[in-house]
Design a protein around this motif. Structure first.
Motif, mmCIF file in Angstrom:
data_model
loop_
_atom_site.group_PDB
_atom_site.id
_atom_site.type_symbol
_atom_site.label_atom_id
_atom_site.label_comp_id
_atom_site.label_asym_id
_atom_site.label_seq_id
_atom_site.Cartn_x
_atom_site.Cartn_y
_atom_site.Cartn_z
ATOM 1 N N TYR A 1 0.834 -1.191 0.000
ATOM 2 C CA TYR A 1 0.000 0.000 0.000
ATOM 3 C C TYR A 1 0.875 1.249 0.000
ATOM 4 C CZ TYR A 1 -4.262 -2.667 1.107
ATOM 5 O OH TYR A 1 -5.330 -3.519 1.075
ATOM 6 N N SER B 1 1.098 3.964 -3.082
ATOM 7 C CA SER B 1 0.722 5.345 -2.760
ATOM 8 C C SER B 1 1.932 6.254 -2.611
ATOM 9 C CB SER B 1 -0.078 5.370 -1.453
ATOM 10 O OG SER B 1 -1.185 4.518 -1.518
ATOM 11 N N ASP C 1 -3.431 8.051 -1.152
ATOM 12 C CA ASP C 1 -4.617 8.120 -2.006
ATOM 13 C C ASP C 1 -5.868 7.788 -1.198
ATOM 14 O OD1 ASP C 1 -4.580 4.973 -3.864
ATOM 15 O OD2 ASP C 1 -4.538 5.372 -1.732
ATOM 16 N N SER D 1 -8.314 5.228 -1.711
ATOM 17 C CA SER D 1 -8.612 3.825 -1.431
ATOM 18 C C SER D 1 -7.700 3.247 -0.365
ATOM 19 C CB SER D 1 -8.487 2.997 -2.718
ATOM 20 O OG SER D 1 -9.447 3.387 -3.662
ATOM 21 N N LYS E 1 -11.209 12.909 -0.316
ATOM 22 C CA LYS E 1 -12.351 12.157 -0.852
ATOM 23 C C LYS E 1 -13.471 13.097 -1.289
ATOM 24 C CE LYS E 1 -15.648 8.469 0.165
ATOM 25 N NZ LYS E 1 -16.105 7.446 1.131
ATOM 26 N N THR F 1 -12.656 14.680 -4.698
ATOM 27 C CA THR F 1 -12.785 13.744 -5.818
ATOM 28 C C THR F 1 -14.247 13.412 -6.085
ATOM 29 O OG1 THR F 1 -10.667 12.803 -5.120
ATOM 30 C CG2 THR F 1 -11.919 11.575 -6.753
ATOM 31 N N MET G 1 -3.146 11.049 -7.266
ATOM 32 C CA MET G 1 -3.606 9.769 -6.733
ATOM 33 C C MET G 1 -5.110 9.570 -6.917
ATOM 34 S SD MET G 1 -0.846 8.352 -6.073
ATOM 35 C CE MET G 1 -1.654 6.823 -5.603
ATOM 36 N N SER G 2 -5.889 10.653 -6.996
ATOM 37 C CA SER G 2 -7.311 10.513 -7.331
ATOM 38 C C SER G 2 -7.472 9.922 -8.725
ATOM 39 C CB SER G 2 -8.019 11.870 -7.255
ATOM 40 O OG SER G 2 -8.117 12.337 -5.940
ATOM 41 N N ASP H 1 -6.688 6.245 -8.548
ATOM 42 C CA ASP H 1 -7.815 5.512 -7.967
ATOM 43 C C ASP H 1 -8.933 5.303 -8.979
ATOM 44 O OD1 ASP H 1 -6.912 4.876 -5.493
ATOM 45 O OD2 ASP H 1 -8.061 6.388 -4.410
ATOM 46 N N GLY I 1 -9.664 1.586 -9.845
ATOM 47 C CA GLY I 1 -10.935 1.143 -9.298
ATOM 48 C C GLY I 1 -12.096 1.171 -10.274
ATOM 49 N N CYS J 1 -17.356 2.493 -1.856
ATOM 50 C CA CYS J 1 -16.627 2.758 -3.102
ATOM 51 C C CYS J 1 -16.985 4.124 -3.671
ATOM 52 C CB CYS J 1 -16.949 1.670 -4.120
ATOM 53 S SG CYS J 1 -16.231 1.951 -5.750
#
Length: 498
Positions: free
Chosen positions: A101, A105, A110, A112, A124, A127, A285-286, A289, A293, A430
């Motif tokens: 992880y 990252s 990030d 997640s 969060k 995003t 990092m968004s 993700d 994801g 999620c």
């Protein structure tokens, strides 16, 4: 001659690891902990979520087991998962900071994989706002347009066997590219798609999973670790290039896509959101993700839907009848907006049943207790890792009648059970759930309206996932014939033709 110190290093590390394990057990001696499953090699079990569910027959829906040097708590029922992740979400919103992880990252924490904090909440929120507010009016039209283009490509291959998961994977990657970068240029889509595939394949390797369970293995050579670092360098190069392009052409107060929106939301203090501020690294990092994801997860779910419909042509026929009834002749341009999806109850029920039987991340991502708490009457110490077995909860015989059967009708009519935890729940639900649900709905509407799904030469796909999977519930590769419905002869696609 090999130095004596190098020969003694593995023994020393093993002794230290053993001492750490014993010290950890001694500290927990006064707590009322969930029962402990004997053994250390549970991760090597095939079909791990089903194996974990099977342990509940003797131990109940919550128990502990050892993964390498670490005790983890496994939750196997809807009640235990919701108690931890919804009612006590503050206590279990953390993430364990394990080696892979931290490596993935490396640019910046990030969403997640990042641990819970006020800055994480701000990250969060930014995003999610970019996804739901920044492109609110254009998201559904873009998904519709790209799906129509996908169906036209499939029409050009009418009747020929198609490896559908690969096609879905390119489609979902194109959608994320368009929403994130405002670009669906084929070269970029292929570069990002190949990067995501390479990264996920490397990250899922057993040697990296062992490194997470036994961290002192990082002192030994690991070719998979080197390959992961190479994949991450490639990932960061692609993302940084796009961020530079956006910064050079961006107009303040306007946004063309999610990156524009997020770049204009970073770099300033935010009242009530704790120390620190959001930086360009958080946008970086968004984006990571969203691609990690939002590409393979949705493509795999769509593929499972096709596989189940190939096995159940009677459900496929009922879905097409529902679409024809609501949308009229196939040549018409009629559509059902996502906000009016209740007009297609069987399609919604089919999506829910696929998500129930094959949640694409069946064990979710592990949580960490941010403080001492309890679940189901058992003590959970601070720092304990908690794993929600989502697939196990979906197959709980006390909740679901004939849980292993594909029965969309269980979600229809009064008293239907609508609760599926495929996207998780609580603070760690999620982030991409709204987009994923939109994609599943739009793609299946267009696909089933335009084509009848047929197995090539009667060869039905396996409904059993790969026995040994990493993060995602992978399926066996298969092909499908997409027969244009306007070209069907009477009765084509009925159960008797299968």
């Amino acid at each position: 001659m090999v130095p004596v110190g190098l020969l003694l290093l593995p023994l020393l590390l093993a002794l230290l690891a053993g001492a750490r394990l014993l010290w950890g057990q001694w500290k927990l001696r006064s707590l009322h902990l969930p029962p402990l499953v004997p053994g250390f090699l549970h991760l090597l079990q095939p079909n791990l979520p089903i194996y974990l569910l099977g342990l509940t027959q003797k131990l109940g829906p919550i128990y502990r087991l050892r993964l390498g040097l670490q005790d983890v708590v496994v939750l196997n029922s809807k009640r235990t998962i919701e108690e931890a992740m919804v009612r006590k979400w503050v206590d279990f919103a953390g993430r364990p900071q394990i080696p892979s992880y931290k490596l993935v990252s490396q640019h910046c924490e990030d969403i997640s994989l990042g641990d819970y904090s006020l800055l994480w909440k701000a990250h969060k929120k930014l995003t999610r706002s970019a996804l739901l507010l920044g492109i609110r009016n254009s998201m559904e039209p873009w998904v519709e347009q790209l799906t129509q283009e996908f169906c036209e490509r499939m029409r050009a291959q009418a009747g020929a066997p198609v490896t559908i998961q690969k096609e879905f994977s390119f489609l979902t990657c194109s959608i994320i590219c368009y929403l994130t970068f405002g670009d669906k240029e084929e070269t970029l889509v292929h570069a990002i798609h190949d990067c995501v595939q390479d990264l996920m394949k490397t990250w899922d390797h057993w040697s990296l999973q062992m490194l997470d369970m036994v961290p002192f293995l990082r002192f030994f050579p690991n070719p998979s670790l080197w390959r992961l670092k190479q994949a991450l360098e490639n990932r960061d190069h692609i993302v940084e290039k796009q961020l530079r392009r956006h910064k050079e052409s961006m107009v303040a107060g306007q946004w063309r896509d999610m990156v524009d929106y997020m770049l204009q939301g970073v770099g300033r203090p935010r009242e009530g959101e704790g120390p620190g501020q959001l930086l360009e690294g958080h946008v970086h990092m968004s984006v990571v993700d969203l691609f990690i994801g939002g590409t393979e997860t949705t493509a795999i779910t769509l593929s499972w839907a096709v596989a189940f419909l190939l096995h159940h042509p009677e459900i496929q026929q009922r879905l097409q009848e529902e679409l024809d009834r609501e949308l009229g002749p196939r040549a018409s341009g009629a559509r059902v907006p996502f906000k009016d999806r209740a007009r297609l109850p069987l399609l919604n029920a089919t999506i829910a049943e696929v998500l129930r039987l094959r949640p694409v991340v069946p064990l979710a991502l592990p949580h960490r207790a941010t403080r001492r708490s309890s679940i189901f009457g058992y003590d959970i110490p601070e720092g304990m890792v908690v794993i929600p077995n989502l697939q196990g909860a979906h197959l709980d015989e006390t909740v679901w009648e004939q849980p292993h059967e594909f029965r969309p009708d269980r979600f229809l009519g009064p008293g239907a059970n609508p609760c599926v935890l495929a996207f998780g729940c609580g603070a760690r639900v999620c982030l991409g759930e709204p987009l994923a649900r939109l994609e599943l709905f739009v793609v299946l509407v267009h696909l089933l309206r335009a084509f009848t799904l047929l197995p090539p030469a009667g060869a039905l796909p396996s409904l059993q996932p790969y026995p040994y999977c990493g993060l995602n519930l992978k399926m066996q590769p298969f092909q499908v014939r997409l027969q244009p419905r306007e070209a069907e002869a009477p009765g084509l696609g009925s159960a008797s033709d299968q």
